[in-house]
Structure formats: structure tokens, C-alpha cells
Write an enzyme that holds these catalytic residues in place. Structure first.
Site, PDB file in Angstrom:
ATOM      1  N   SER A 145       0.868  -1.188   0.000  1.00  0.00           N
ATOM      2  CA  SER A 145       0.000   0.000   0.000  1.00  0.00           C
ATOM      3  C   SER A 145       0.899   1.231   0.000  1.00  0.00           C
ATOM      4  O   SER A 145       2.073   1.146   0.389  1.00  0.00           O
ATOM      5  CB  SER A 145      -0.854   0.006   1.278  1.00  0.00           C
ATOM      6  N   TYR A 158      -2.311  -1.280  10.662  1.00  0.00           N
ATOM      7  CA  TYR A 158      -2.276  -1.452   9.200  1.00  0.00           C
ATOM      8  C   TYR A 158      -0.963  -0.911   8.608  1.00  0.00           C
ATOM      9  O   TYR A 158      -0.296  -1.587   7.822  1.00  0.00           O
ATOM     10  CB  TYR A 158      -3.480  -0.737   8.597  1.00  0.00           C
TER      11      TYR A 158
HETATM   12  P1  NAI Z   1     -11.160  -6.476  -0.198  1.00  0.00           P
HETATM   13  O1  NAI Z   1     -11.709  -6.361   1.170  1.00  0.00           O
HETATM   14  O2  NAI Z   1     -12.081  -6.508  -1.356  1.00  0.00           O
HETATM   15  O3  NAI Z   1     -10.239  -7.770  -0.318  1.00  0.00           O
HETATM   16  C1  NAI Z   1      -9.509  -8.310   0.743  1.00  0.00           C
HETATM   17  C2  NAI Z   1      -9.616  -9.809   0.632  1.00  0.00           C
HETATM   18  O4  NAI Z   1      -8.781 -10.414   1.639  1.00  0.00           O
HETATM   19  C3  NAI Z   1     -11.050 -10.307   0.872  1.00  0.00           C
HETATM   20  O5  NAI Z   1     -11.396 -11.192  -0.147  1.00  0.00           O
HETATM   21  C4  NAI Z   1     -10.961 -11.002   2.209  1.00  0.00           C
HETATM   22  O6  NAI Z   1     -11.845 -12.080   2.365  1.00  0.00           O
HETATM   23  C5  NAI Z   1      -9.521 -11.501   2.170  1.00  0.00           C
HETATM   24  N1  NAI Z   1      -9.040 -11.870   3.491  1.00  0.00           N
HETATM   25  C6  NAI Z   1      -9.154 -11.175   4.648  1.00  0.00           C
HETATM   26  N2  NAI Z   1      -8.617 -11.872   5.662  1.00  0.00           N
HETATM   27  C7  NAI Z   1      -8.134 -13.019   5.120  1.00  0.00           C
HETATM   28  C8  NAI Z   1      -7.476 -14.143   5.664  1.00  0.00           C
HETATM   29  N3  NAI Z   1      -7.168 -14.225   6.960  1.00  0.00           N
HETATM   30  N4  NAI Z   1      -7.140 -15.161   4.826  1.00  0.00           N
HETATM   31  C9  NAI Z   1      -7.440 -15.100   3.504  1.00  0.00           C
HETATM   32  N5  NAI Z   1      -8.061 -14.053   2.944  1.00  0.00           N
HETATM   33  C10 NAI Z   1      -8.410 -13.037   3.744  1.00  0.00           C
HETATM   34  O7  NAI Z   1     -10.149  -5.272  -0.334  1.00  0.00           O
HETATM   35  P2  NAI Z   1      -9.035  -4.945  -1.431  1.00  0.00           P
HETATM   36  O8  NAI Z   1      -8.990  -3.506  -1.546  1.00  0.00           O
HETATM   37  O9  NAI Z   1      -9.234  -5.742  -2.651  1.00  0.00           O
HETATM   38  O10 NAI Z   1      -7.719  -5.389  -0.673  1.00  0.00           O
HETATM   39  C11 NAI Z   1      -6.738  -6.265  -1.234  1.00  0.00           C
HETATM   40  C12 NAI Z   1      -5.371  -5.852  -0.747  1.00  0.00           C
HETATM   41  O11 NAI Z   1      -5.045  -4.584  -1.286  1.00  0.00           O
HETATM   42  C13 NAI Z   1      -5.238  -5.714   0.775  1.00  0.00           C
HETATM   43  O12 NAI Z   1      -4.003  -6.270   1.168  1.00  0.00           O
HETATM   44  C14 NAI Z   1      -5.237  -4.215   0.983  1.00  0.00           C
HETATM   45  O13 NAI Z   1      -4.537  -3.851   2.136  1.00  0.00           O
HETATM   46  C15 NAI Z   1      -4.541  -3.765  -0.267  1.00  0.00           C
HETATM   47  N6  NAI Z   1      -4.753  -2.373  -0.623  1.00  0.00           N
HETATM   48  C16 NAI Z   1      -6.002  -1.919  -0.943  1.00  0.00           C
HETATM   49  C17 NAI Z   1      -6.173  -0.601  -1.305  1.00  0.00           C
HETATM   50  C18 NAI Z   1      -7.496  -0.020  -1.655  1.00  0.00           C
HETATM   51  O14 NAI Z   1      -7.595   1.219  -1.682  1.00  0.00           O
HETATM   52  N7  NAI Z   1      -8.523  -0.818  -1.923  1.00  0.00           N
HETATM   53  C19 NAI Z   1      -5.027   0.319  -1.380  1.00  0.00           C
HETATM   54  C20 NAI Z   1      -3.774  -0.258  -0.994  1.00  0.00           C
HETATM   55  C21 NAI Z   1      -3.660  -1.557  -0.650  1.00  0.00           C
HETATM   56  C1  BGC Z   2      -6.227   1.308   2.149  1.00  0.00           C
HETATM   57  C2  BGC Z   2      -7.364   2.109   1.602  1.00  0.00           C
HETATM   58  C3  BGC Z   2      -6.954   3.560   1.358  1.00  0.00           C
HETATM   59  C4  BGC Z   2      -5.677   3.627   0.563  1.00  0.00           C
HETATM   60  C5  BGC Z   2      -5.164   5.056   0.411  1.00  0.00           C
HETATM   61  C6  BGC Z   2      -5.010   1.498   1.298  1.00  0.00           C
HETATM   62  O1  BGC Z   2      -3.937   0.793   1.848  1.00  0.00           O
HETATM   63  O2  BGC Z   2      -6.576  -0.072   2.143  1.00  0.00           O
HETATM   64  O3  BGC Z   2      -8.444   2.058   2.516  1.00  0.00           O
HETATM   65  O4  BGC Z   2      -7.959   4.216   0.621  1.00  0.00           O
HETATM   66  O5  BGC Z   2      -4.681   2.863   1.199  1.00  0.00           O
HETATM   67  O6  BGC Z   2      -5.174   5.744   1.623  1.00  0.00           O
END
Ligand code: NAI
Ligand code: BGC
Length: 257
Positions: A145, A158
Site C-alpha cells: 500500500s 495497518y
Molecule cells: P477487499 O476487502 O475486497 O479484499 C480483501 C480480501 O482479503 C477479501 O477477499 C478477504 O476475504 C480476504 N481476506 C481477509 N482476511 C483473510 C485471511 N485471513 N485469509 C485469507 N483471505 C483473507 O479489499 P481490497 O482492496 O481488494 O484489498 C486487497 C489488498 O489490497 C489488501 O491487502 C489491501 O490492504 C490492499 N490495498 C487496498 C487498497 C485499496 O484502496 N482498496 C489500497 C492499498 C492496498
Molecule cells: C487502504 C485504503 C486507502 C488507501 C489510500 C489502502 O492501503 O486499504 O483504505 O484508501 O490505502 O489511503
């Protein structure tokens, strides 16, 4: 298009958001994708991702498991090796966040985020890394991130997990480079996924986030998937031990004067 045809790929947390977009992108390039999902309640979503992968010309399987559980991770990697004989790409994508001021944070809150985001990355890297070391080839991509380097009030667990992923990535990149394994982080900015529901559902909060982004909008999961596909491919054969930022310019700190 990059060339990932036939590659054996594990995507953790692959049933939604960025993981889902990456899994589907891999599928559209003809890869074999193991879509890990966390809870039984996500089985339907994971099956839909596998269906989309298959329709797009790849193949896939859904594998339930908690990335913070050592036995689940051993079983996840074991099932992929059993089905396909190896692992070419690991995408450590699973992650969670929960806003809470540090002084009010319970130890349980702290552990949950660190164990999912950081320990999960370690366990999957260790298990898939052993397979890749035998193969003398592989790529490990971690979904970090911008909070790998931007402090974020209310998210100390986080930011600690993502900051930890930075030095974890660099260290493992050094350890595994002699075995022909590349290790890279991708650092998205604000992307439209379920993790950001708390922002997307609040027009004021959404506007505040967008005003932090020079390109003026949040990113799409597919825009992260495009970078991930490139890094997973041989087109990125000389990239290891670094973080690729995909954030619409957010880390230029546009409000800084
Ligand atoms: P999301 O909530 O759609 O996806 C996260 C996924 O991780 C979900 O499918 C959830 O079930 C799974 N998960 C959670 N705990 C788990 C576990 N213990 N074992 C296996 N799976 C598990 O959110 P998103 O945005 O797709 O997040 C994906 C990655 O991207 C995360 O690591 C998040 O920190 C990162 N990220 C997201 C950003 C954003 O703005 N959406 C920005 C920067 C990083
Ligand atoms: C977080 C988001 C956030 C983004 C930018 C990501 O790591 O999961 O919630 O919008 O960083 O701040």
C-alpha cells in the site's frame, strides 16, 4: 498483454476487490489460478471468479483458507502443487484494515491486522518459496500500500503491517534472488473495492480522498491488476526487491505547501 499462459498462480483473498481483478486478469492470459478465499461465506464469490477465469480462457480452482493459519497455508500450497505440480507466481493480496486510534486499540485488533497482512504474507511466501526454490524460478508479489511509507492516523496496525511488508520483501528478495525468484511489492493508492466501503458510502469522505489524488479519482482494481500482470511476467525479469507505486499521484502529497 503479457504472457502468463499456463503459469500456476496463487492469489490470496482472491474472491473480491483487487485480488479478484488480478485473478481474472491472470485467467484472461491463460494462466491456472488458485483463488484463495477466507470464509465459507465467500465460496460463491470465489466460484464466480473461477468461472470468469475459465470463460476468459484460463483455468482455476477455489481454495478456502486463512492466510494467518500455518496449517491452512500449508494445505493451500500443497493443493496447488498436487493439482499442477508447482507454483510459478504467488500474489500475497489478502488484507484487512479497521480504523481505530492507537490508544484505544485492543491487542486483539492489533494482532488480527498484523497476522492477516504480515504473518499471512510470511507464511505464504515461506511455503510457496520452498516450491519455487526447488524449481529455481518463481515470482512473489505482495499487495502492500502507499501506507508502506505514508503514516495514516487511526491505522497504526495497518501501516505497521504494510511497512513491515516493505523490509520483508527486500530481505526475501535478497535471500531468493540466487534461486531465480523475484520478490516485488505493489503499493496501490485509494482503489474502489469493498475495503473502502466506509469512504465510498460517504460522499464527503470520498471527495476528501479524491482531493488527495492528483489524477482526481480513485483507482480501479483492473488498474492494479495490469501492473501485477506485468510484474508476474518475464517482461519484468530484471525487477526485484522494490515497490511499484500505483496511486494516481497520491504519494506526491498534493496538499503539501
Ligand atoms: P477487499 O476487502 O475486497 O479484499 C480483501 C480480501 O482479503 C477479501 O477477499 C478477504 O476475504 C480476504 N481476506 C481477509 N482476511 C483473510 C485471511 N485471513 N485469509 C485469507 N483471505 C483473507 O479489499 P481490497 O482492496 O481488494 O484489498 C486487497 C489488498 O489490497 C489488501 O491487502 C489491501 O490492504 C490492499 N490495498 C487496498 C487498497 C485499496 O484502496 N482498496 C489500497 C492499498 C492496498
Ligand atoms: C487502504 C485504503 C486507502 C488507501 C489510500 C489502502 O492501503 O486499504 O483504505 O484508501 O490505502 O489511503
Amino acid at each position: 498483454m503479457t504472457s502468463l499462459s499456463g503459469k500456476r498462480i496463487i492469489v490470496t483473498g482472491g474472491s473480491s476487490g483487487i485480488g479478484r481483478a488480478c485473478a481474472e486478469r491472470f485467467g484472461s492470459e491463460g494462466a491456472r489460478v488458485a483463488v484463495n478465499y477466507y470464509s465459507p461465506g465467500e465460496a460463491g464469490d470465489a466460484a464466480a471468479v473461477v468461472e470468469a477465469i475459465t470463460k476468459a480462457g484460463g483455468s482455476g480452482m477455489a481454495v478456502q483458507g486463512d492466510v494467518s493459519s500455518e496449517s491452512d497455508v500449508i494445505a493451500l500450497v500443497g493443493s496447488v502443487v498436487k493439482a499442477w505440480g508447482g507454483v510459478d507466481v504467488l500474489l500475497n493480496n489478502a488484507g484487512i484494515e479497521k480504523q481505530i486510534p492507537t490508544l484505544e486499540m485492543s491487542l486483539e485488533d492489533w494482532h488480527r491486522v498484523i497476522e492477516t497482512n504480515l504473518t499471512g504474507t510470511f507464511l505464504c511466501t515461506r511455503e510457496a518459496g520452498k516450491v519455487m526454490q526447488e524449481q529455481k524460478a518463481g515470482v512473489i508479489i505482495n499487495m502492500s500500500s502507499v501506507h508502506e511509507f505514508i503514516p495514516w492516523p487511526g491505522f497504526a496496525h495497518y501501516t505497521s503491517s504494510k511497512g513491515g511488508m516493505k523490509l520483508f520483501m527486500g530481505t526475501v528478495a535478497r535471500e531468493l534472488a540466487p534461486s531465480g525468484i523475484r520478490v516485488v511489492n505493489v503499493a496501490p493508492g485509494a482503489i474502489v473495492t469493498p475495503i473502502n466501503t466506509f469512504v465510498l458510502d460517504d460522499p464527503e469522505a470520498k471527495h476528501a480522498v479524491e482531493s488527495e489524488i492528483p489524477l482526481g479519482r480513485m483507482g480501479r482494481p483492473e488498474e492494479i491488476a495490469a501492473t501485477v500482470a506485468f510484474l508476474a511476467s518475464d517482461e519484468a525479469s530484471y525487477i526485484t526487491g522494490t515497490t511499484v507505486v500505483v496511486d494516481g499521484g497520491m504519494s506526491l502529497y498534493p496538499k503539501f505547501v
